[in-house]
Design an enzyme around this catalytic site. Structure first.
Site, PDB file in Angstrom:
ATOM      1  N   GLY A  45       0.845  -1.192   0.000  1.00 18.57           N
ATOM      2  CA  GLY A  45       0.000   0.000   0.000  1.00 18.57           C
ATOM      3  C   GLY A  45       0.879   1.240   0.000  1.00 18.57           C
ATOM      4  O   GLY A  45       2.015   1.194   0.480  1.00 18.57           O
ATOM      5  N   GLN A  50       3.131   9.993   1.138  1.00 20.92           N
ATOM      6  CA  GLN A  50       4.414   9.296   1.164  1.00 20.92           C
ATOM      7  C   GLN A  50       5.252   9.554  -0.088  1.00 20.92           C
ATOM      8  O   GLN A  50       6.439   9.225  -0.116  1.00 20.92           O
ATOM      9  CB  GLN A  50       4.201   7.784   1.301  1.00 20.92           C
ATOM     10  N   CYS A 100       6.017  -0.061   7.222  1.00 23.11           N
ATOM     11  CA  CYS A 100       5.649   1.117   6.443  1.00 23.11           C
ATOM     12  C   CYS A 100       6.854   1.535   5.607  1.00 23.11           C
ATOM     13  O   CYS A 100       7.968   1.590   6.119  1.00 23.11           O
ATOM     14  CB  CYS A 100       5.248   2.244   7.397  1.00 23.11           C
ATOM     15  N   LEU A 101       6.627   1.839   4.331  1.00 20.07           N
ATOM     16  CA  LEU A 101       7.735   2.215   3.454  1.00 20.07           C
ATOM     17  C   LEU A 101       8.399   3.513   3.911  1.00 20.07           C
ATOM     18  O   LEU A 101       9.568   3.748   3.609  1.00 20.07           O
ATOM     19  CB  LEU A 101       7.258   2.351   2.001  1.00 20.07           C
ATOM     20  N   HIS A 142      -4.369   1.358   7.479  1.00 21.82           N
ATOM     21  CA  HIS A 142      -3.006   1.888   7.620  1.00 21.82           C
ATOM     22  C   HIS A 142      -2.814   3.100   6.697  1.00 21.82           C
ATOM     23  O   HIS A 142      -2.288   4.134   7.112  1.00 21.82           O
ATOM     24  CB  HIS A 142      -2.002   0.775   7.273  1.00 21.82           C
ATOM     25  N   GLU A 143      -3.248   2.956   5.443  1.00 22.65           N
ATOM     26  CA  GLU A 143      -3.040   4.030   4.458  1.00 22.65           C
ATOM     27  C   GLU A 143      -3.916   5.248   4.752  1.00 22.65           C
ATOM     28  O   GLU A 143      -3.483   6.384   4.561  1.00 22.65           O
ATOM     29  CB  GLU A 143      -3.296   3.521   3.036  1.00 22.65           C
ATOM     30  N   HIS A 146      -2.413   7.636   7.045  1.00 18.67           N
ATOM     31  CA  HIS A 146      -1.456   8.564   6.414  1.00 18.67           C
ATOM     32  C   HIS A 146      -2.141   9.830   5.900  1.00 18.67           C
ATOM     33  O   HIS A 146      -1.534  10.897   5.864  1.00 18.67           O
ATOM     34  CB  HIS A 146      -0.765   7.890   5.219  1.00 18.67           C
TER      35      HIS A 146
HETATM   36 ZN    ZN Z   1       2.676   3.479   5.847  1.00 20.93          ZN
END
Ligand code: ZN
Length: 188
Positions: A45, A50, A100-101, A142-143, A146
């Site tokens: 995701g 991000q 998380c990236l 999760h996304e 953000h």
């Molecule tokens: Zn993340």
């Protein structure tokens, strides 16, 4: 095009992202670039903040896991979420190990509802309101965090937060190197 990923500590990850309309400039290309960026970093995701855009856009892609056969499906499940909104949380909460990236090298168990009623627009701006669960619901939550200036480590217990504080600080000061390209966070 693969875009650099913003790391923990960058102020854009703490901002409230703005909703978008169907005439948002370059939307199709941006969605393609986000999928390409996510896959190249082995993510499931990615939220627009991000990649340094403070807009309400999320891409999700994963191969569903089948418990009966203990294998991952050949067919990938893909979703684009535009202006997503969690209408209702359903059922019990459960822990699931998240990463998380934007926060390389940190993986922690996070408690979230198993299923949610989600309202969103897809890449064609078709409207959806569905009860979703499983991996889709987990990644979506999760996304969506953000998009509201939240990251998964915010949801940990005070003890776990204390234990990973130094690692988070290393990410914020650029001491952690990811396998993919990250945007250099300005010194503060
Ligand atoms: Zn993340």
């Amino acid at each position: 095009m693969i875009l650099p990923i913003v790391g923990y500590g960058d102020p854009i990850l703490r901002k409230e992202a703005q909703p978008i309309t169907a005439d948002y400039q370059g939307l199709d290309q941006l969605i393609d670039d986000m999928f390409e960026t996510m896959y190249s970093a082995d993510g499931v995701g990615l939220a627009a903040p991000q990649i340094d855009r403070s807009i309400q856009l999320v891409v999700i892609g994963f191969r569903p896991y089948d418990e009966k056969t203990d294998t991952y499906s050949e067919n990938e499940e893909r979703h684009v979420l535009i202006n997503p909104e969690i209408i209702e949380e359903k059922g019990e909460k459960e822990y699931f190990n998240e990463g998380c990236l934007s926060i390389p090298d940190i993986h922690e168990d996070v408690l979230r509802p198993k299923s949610i009623v989600l309202h969103w627009f897809d890449e064609n701006f078709d409207e959806h309101e569905e009860l979703i669960d499983g991996m889709f619901a987990r990644v979506a939550q999760h996304e969506i965090d953000h998009l509201h200036g939240k990251v998964f480590t915010d949801r940990l217990s005070p003890l776990r937060k204390t234990m990973i504080k130094r690692k988070l600080n290393d990410v914020a000061t650029g001491k952690v190197h990811a396998k993919y390209r990250m945007k250099r966070t300005s010194k503060r």
